[in-house]
Structure formats: C-alpha cells, structure tokens
Design an enzyme around this catalytic site. Structure first.
Site, PDB file in Angstrom:
ATOM      1  N   ASP A   3       6.787  -4.848  -0.202  1.00  0.00           N
ATOM      2  CA  ASP A   3       6.423  -5.693  -1.329  1.00  0.00           C
ATOM      3  C   ASP A   3       7.096  -7.051  -1.142  1.00  0.00           C
ATOM      4  O   ASP A   3       7.777  -7.304  -0.138  1.00  0.00           O
ATOM      5  CB  ASP A   3       6.806  -5.035  -2.656  1.00  0.00           C
ATOM      6  CG  ASP A   3       8.295  -5.145  -2.964  1.00  0.00           C
ATOM      7  OD1 ASP A   3       9.104  -5.298  -2.018  1.00  0.00           O
ATOM      8  OD2 ASP A   3       8.661  -5.075  -4.151  1.00  0.00           O
ATOM      9  N   GLU A  19       2.342   1.508  -9.687  1.00  0.00           N
ATOM     10  CA  GLU A  19       2.199   0.541  -8.604  1.00  0.00           C
ATOM     11  C   GLU A  19       1.076  -0.460  -8.885  1.00  0.00           C
ATOM     12  O   GLU A  19       1.191  -1.649  -8.595  1.00  0.00           O
ATOM     13  CB  GLU A  19       1.947   1.258  -7.278  1.00  0.00           C
ATOM     14  CG  GLU A  19       3.145   2.035  -6.748  1.00  0.00           C
ATOM     15  CD  GLU A  19       4.348   1.141  -6.476  1.00  0.00           C
ATOM     16  OE1 GLU A  19       4.166  -0.064  -6.242  1.00  0.00           O
ATOM     17  OE2 GLU A  19       5.480   1.662  -6.492  1.00  0.00           O
ATOM     18  N   TYR A  59      -0.144  -2.223   0.848  1.00  0.00           N
ATOM     19  CA  TYR A  59       1.100  -1.992   0.114  1.00  0.00           C
ATOM     20  C   TYR A  59       1.004  -0.754  -0.776  1.00  0.00           C
ATOM     21  O   TYR A  59       1.872   0.118  -0.754  1.00  0.00           O
ATOM     22  CB  TYR A  59       1.481  -3.200  -0.751  1.00  0.00           C
ATOM     23  CG  TYR A  59       2.558  -2.813  -1.731  1.00  0.00           C
ATOM     24  CD1 TYR A  59       3.859  -2.623  -1.300  1.00  0.00           C
ATOM     25  CD2 TYR A  59       2.245  -2.518  -3.066  1.00  0.00           C
ATOM     26  CE1 TYR A  59       4.842  -2.182  -2.167  1.00  0.00           C
ATOM     27  CE2 TYR A  59       3.210  -2.073  -3.929  1.00  0.00           C
ATOM     28  CZ  TYR A  59       4.513  -1.914  -3.487  1.00  0.00           C
ATOM     29  OH  TYR A  59       5.476  -1.442  -4.337  1.00  0.00           O
TER      30      TYR A  59
END
Length: 311
Positions: free
Chosen positions: A130, A32, A112
């Site tokens: 996202d 990520e 996020y």
C-alpha cells in the site's frame, strides 16, 4: 531487522482495528475496499460496522439490490467500489477465492487488494504494497521513482516468511505512524540502522501534483407535500445514485451556492428553485432520504438549504 520490526509492532501497532481481529475473509475484504479512499477512523467508527450490520455476510450482500448497497455506501464516495463489491458478492456468494490470480479476476480487485486478502485473510507468504509500505521500502533501499516491479522485488527481499501477515501489518503501521511523508520520526524507527534513505527521507516521497478539474453544476430544488424530488443519475460521476435534477440556471430562482470536492473534480454547485418536477422524478421525504442512495454532494445541498423539515 524482522525481529525488531515485529517487536515494535507488538508494542505500537494498531491492534484494536476490528478487521485485524477477525478471520472472516469477507470482513477483511470489505475493510480493504473501504480503506482505499477513506480515513481509517471513519471506516472503523462509522461505515464498517454500519455496513456489516446491514450486510453481515457475502450472501446477504449478494442478495441485496444495488440501490440498497449504494444507500449503505452513501458518504463514502468512489461509488464504483460499492458496485464492484456487489458484483463480486454475486459471483462468490459463499466464499472468496484463495489464490491471488483468481482474486484478480473479480470486479474491483487489483494487485493490492488481492495480495492483502491473501496475506491478511489467508496468511499467505506475499508482500502487500500500500502507500505506506511503499514509502518504507523506498526509503529503506533509497529508491527514487522505482517501478512496481522493483518495489515488489525489494519487498520480497525483506518479507518475513514465517510471519507474513504480522510483517505486512507492521510495515503498514510503521509507514502510517513513524515513516511519515513529511518529518518522519526516524529516531523511533526500528529499521533506522538499515535505512539507506534516512539522511534525505523526503527525497524518496516526491510525487506528481494532482491536476484538478473545475466544474460548475446547476441543480433544481422542487419541494411539495413534505417531499423533495430526486432523479436517478446516469452519468459516470454518481452512476446509479439519486441526485437533484439538473436545470438551466435562472437568476430569479437562485437559492444558494457551495463548494464540493469529488475525486479529481473541484465543483461549484448552484441550487435553484424548481416549480415543476421532471417526469422521471422520485419523491422522497426527509425520513426516506436517510436510507436512500444519495451522495455526499446531495447531503451537502440539503444542509446548505437548511431543510430540517420540508416546507
């Protein structure tokens, strides 16, 4: 709608991505962070496997020197990501927290990333927002310039409580493969019958144009005994990395110029011959440069100089 979305994902989703085929929270977290500013293919094929080969666990990352971490991150850009990754590893060398709120307290982990770790790693019932998913939500509910709060509210409304991980991944892939910023493939979308924005899809993807700053940089090149001089960077752009030393330009010593882009900057870089190395210089051979914490700017400079071997 949820059923159709998951059926589409089962057939068309990017199931081959390695971070989707692991339960290792550290690996999911690393992916990520890398994917924030880097294309999926580059992360999958280069940086993700190479970084894990060097730092296979959160503990090995925590025990490493920052210079080692920055060297492994070389070429990925946005080096604060690597520094924050290292800081987080030191704070949680055994395991990352399981709650959204605790994750937010860690360096470099925002809303996020925290929700992605919770949903993809811990299978928690949270929406992930996202860029791709936001675009799908905007079009689905015909939202023009919505706030983060409104986007979250609508994402929660459609969230599949029974399969939140697959649901979020499906929306992500739908935005990446079908619900494109320009020329979306609405005829292939499993949500087209519910989509309120399909008649004017590009109306919901209008964004402000990025304002770029132009800069000129002047670096010196000092080579001796098959080694080149680098110095440690203290400025904000490449903090902690090794760079060529800055110089006052003298036309008689000019070597070559090239263009380089970095975040919001558009750089014109000029290289000059340097006869004397700075006092704080670090001398490195080409072989040592391969594992040194250098930026893509320095790599491009070496390519521009055509230094296949140092004179």
């Amino acid at each position: 709608m949820q059923k159709r979305l998951l059926q589409w994902y089962e057939k068309n989703g990017r199931h081959e991505l390695p971070w989707r085929n692991t339960t290792n929270i550290y690996h999911i977290y690393l992916s990520e962070i890398m994917l924030q500013q880097t294309q999926v293919n580059r992360v999958r094929d280069e940086y993700y496997p190479q970084f894990l080969a060097k730092f296979p666990t959160l503990k090995t990352l925590a025990d490493a020197q920052e210079s080692e971490v920055l060297a492994a991150w070389s070429g990925l850009g946005y080096y604060s990501r690597a520094r924050n990754l290292h800081k987080t590893a030191k704070l949680c060398e055994n395991e990352l927290p399981k709650s959204y709120e605790e994750l937010l307290k860690l360096p470099g982990i925002g809303s996020y990333t925290a929700s992605a770790i919770c949903a993809f790693g811990y299978h928690q019932n949270l929406p992930v927002l996202d860029t791709n998913i936001k675009r799908v939500i905007k079009r689905l509910f015909a939202l023009i310039n919505p706030s983060e709060k409104e986007l979250t509210r609508q994402a929660v409304k459609v969230l599949n409580d029974k399969e939140p991980r697959a649901h979020n991944l499906a929306l992500m892939d739908l935005g990446s493969l079908v619900c494109l910023p320009k020329n979306p493939k609405c005829q292939e979308c499993p949500l087209t019958s519910e989509c309120q924005g399909k008649e004017e899809p590009e109306l919901y993807t209008q964004t402000k144009k990025t304002k770029y700053e132009t800069m000129e940089l002047f670096y010196g090149v000092c080579v001796k005994d098959d080694k080149i001089t680098l110095v440690k960077t203290e400025g904000s752009m490449y903090k902690g990395m090794l760079s060529l030393p800055c110089v006052d330009p003298l036309e008689d010593d000019f070597l070559v110029s090239f263009k380089h882009a970095y975040t919001k900057y558009r750089l014109s870089v000029h290289l000059y011959r340097l006869d004397e190395a700075p006092k704080d210089a670090i001398w490195l051979s080409l072989e040592e440069l391969e594992s040194a914490p250098i930026s893509s700017l320095v790599t491009k400079a070496l390519t521009a100089l055509n230094l296949k071997k140092l004179p």
